[in-house]
Write an enzyme that holds these catalytic residues in place. Sequence first.
Site, PDB file in Angstrom:
ATOM      1  N   ARG A  60       0.882  -1.316   0.006  1.00  0.00           N
ATOM      2  CA  ARG A  60       0.013   0.009  -0.095  1.00  0.00           C
ATOM      3  C   ARG A  60       0.929   1.204   0.097  1.00  0.00           C
ATOM      4  O   ARG A  60       0.537   2.370  -0.541  1.00  0.00           O
ATOM      5  CB  ARG A  60      -1.078  -0.106   1.113  1.00  0.00           C
ATOM      6  N   LYS A 212      -7.921   4.370 -19.230  1.00  0.00           N
ATOM      7  CA  LYS A 212      -8.391   4.644 -20.694  1.00  0.00           C
ATOM      8  C   LYS A 212      -7.109   4.523 -21.552  1.00  0.00           C
ATOM      9  O   LYS A 212      -6.420   3.558 -21.757  1.00  0.00           O
ATOM     10  CB  LYS A 212      -8.980   5.892 -20.768  1.00  0.00           C
TER      11      LYS A 212
END
Length: 398
Positions: A60, A212
């Site tokens: 993390r 994207k």
Amino acid sequence: MMKNKDLGLATKAIHAGTKRDLQYGSLVMPIYQTSTFMFDSCEQGGKRFAGEEQGHIYTRLGNPTTDVLEARVAALEGTEACVFFSSGMGAISSVFWTICKSGSHIVADKTLYGCTFSFLKHGMTRYGVDVDFVDLSDTKNLEKALKKETAAVVFETPANPNLKVIDIKKIADISHAFNKNIKVVCDNTFATPVLQQPIALGCDVVVHSATKFLNGHGDVIAGCVCGTKEFLTEVRLFGLKDMTGAVLGPFEAFLIMRGLKTLDIRMERHCLNALKLVEYLQTNKKVEKIYFPGLKEHPNHEIVKKQMKTFGSMIAFEVSGGRQAGAKLLDNMKLCSLSVSLGDAETLVQHPASMTHSTYDAESLALADISEGLVRVSVGLENIEDIIADFEQSFKKI
Ligand SMILES: *Cc1c(COP(=O)(O)O)cnc(C)c1O
């Protein structure tokens, strides 16, 4: 290894941040699929937590595979640092959790991706953050909206879904002249660093939905933030670590690096295909209005030419007959997929008012200049003749 600044963009997308694998000489960065890392001693663990010694602790907080991806994208955007997240929304929300506190003010452009709009309008406002949505394509609106509490100015250009374009340099200059501490945040998802580099134009922070074009293969959800080392350390150690926890997995980091290798050539074909599809749409009598930064009639075409290398591969248009005719067009597409998302090899078509921007109510949609009948196309990498033929057969059915 040569210095990044001497390398071209396609080269950086393949090489920047590469670390030599001293153990096996692996050409490609291995996937360090691990949650945690071993310390040699308590003393060493303590030093790593205190920031006194470099080295990994827990994924993390950082992972070797993701580190290389982050260095690579920072090189593409021309920033000191980059942090990756498990989604574009993870990136965007972590930025605002880092910047804002109760009493802060945000100036946001009124045309934003649906969930960014919702995060600001329905999320941040719950916690005493004041958000003004204005049309930043007219910079006078920015001058009116800035106040002493303003902590951030945020916009997309070209904007999702109507391809509105904003003058990046002017927005950054006006904001910083008012208060140099304001963070000017640009969502560069539609343009990518291949077409536009907001940091060089004065922005402080670039955010992406890496889902994207950056990944480009429709198989990963991810996001990133680029900016100074100082700000990104805060974003990582507070926004990401404590507030959202939206950490990217090492396997996704590997996939995005694989996608990035072809970013430059993909964008070239994406943009060419889009130009040809626009040419076809212009000849089609059933198309009422086309929104595309490459058109001379685009309201900010002069700014497009100044700040973008080419025009991108996102197109929006209105079909005569409005929403119903648009739905019929989309329902009858055979090759192009009726899907949200964008920037993939596949051409994707969708209806923003009922899909990506359904978080807006009717009034907010009208305010944001997103018409009920608008159709959005992400032009893919197929042979353009096949894409056009698909539109042609579907238009015949309405
Ligand atoms: C998709 C998108 C987002 C959100 O990204 P996710 O990866 O879906 O969380 C943010 N901004 C823009 C402009 C987008 O198109």
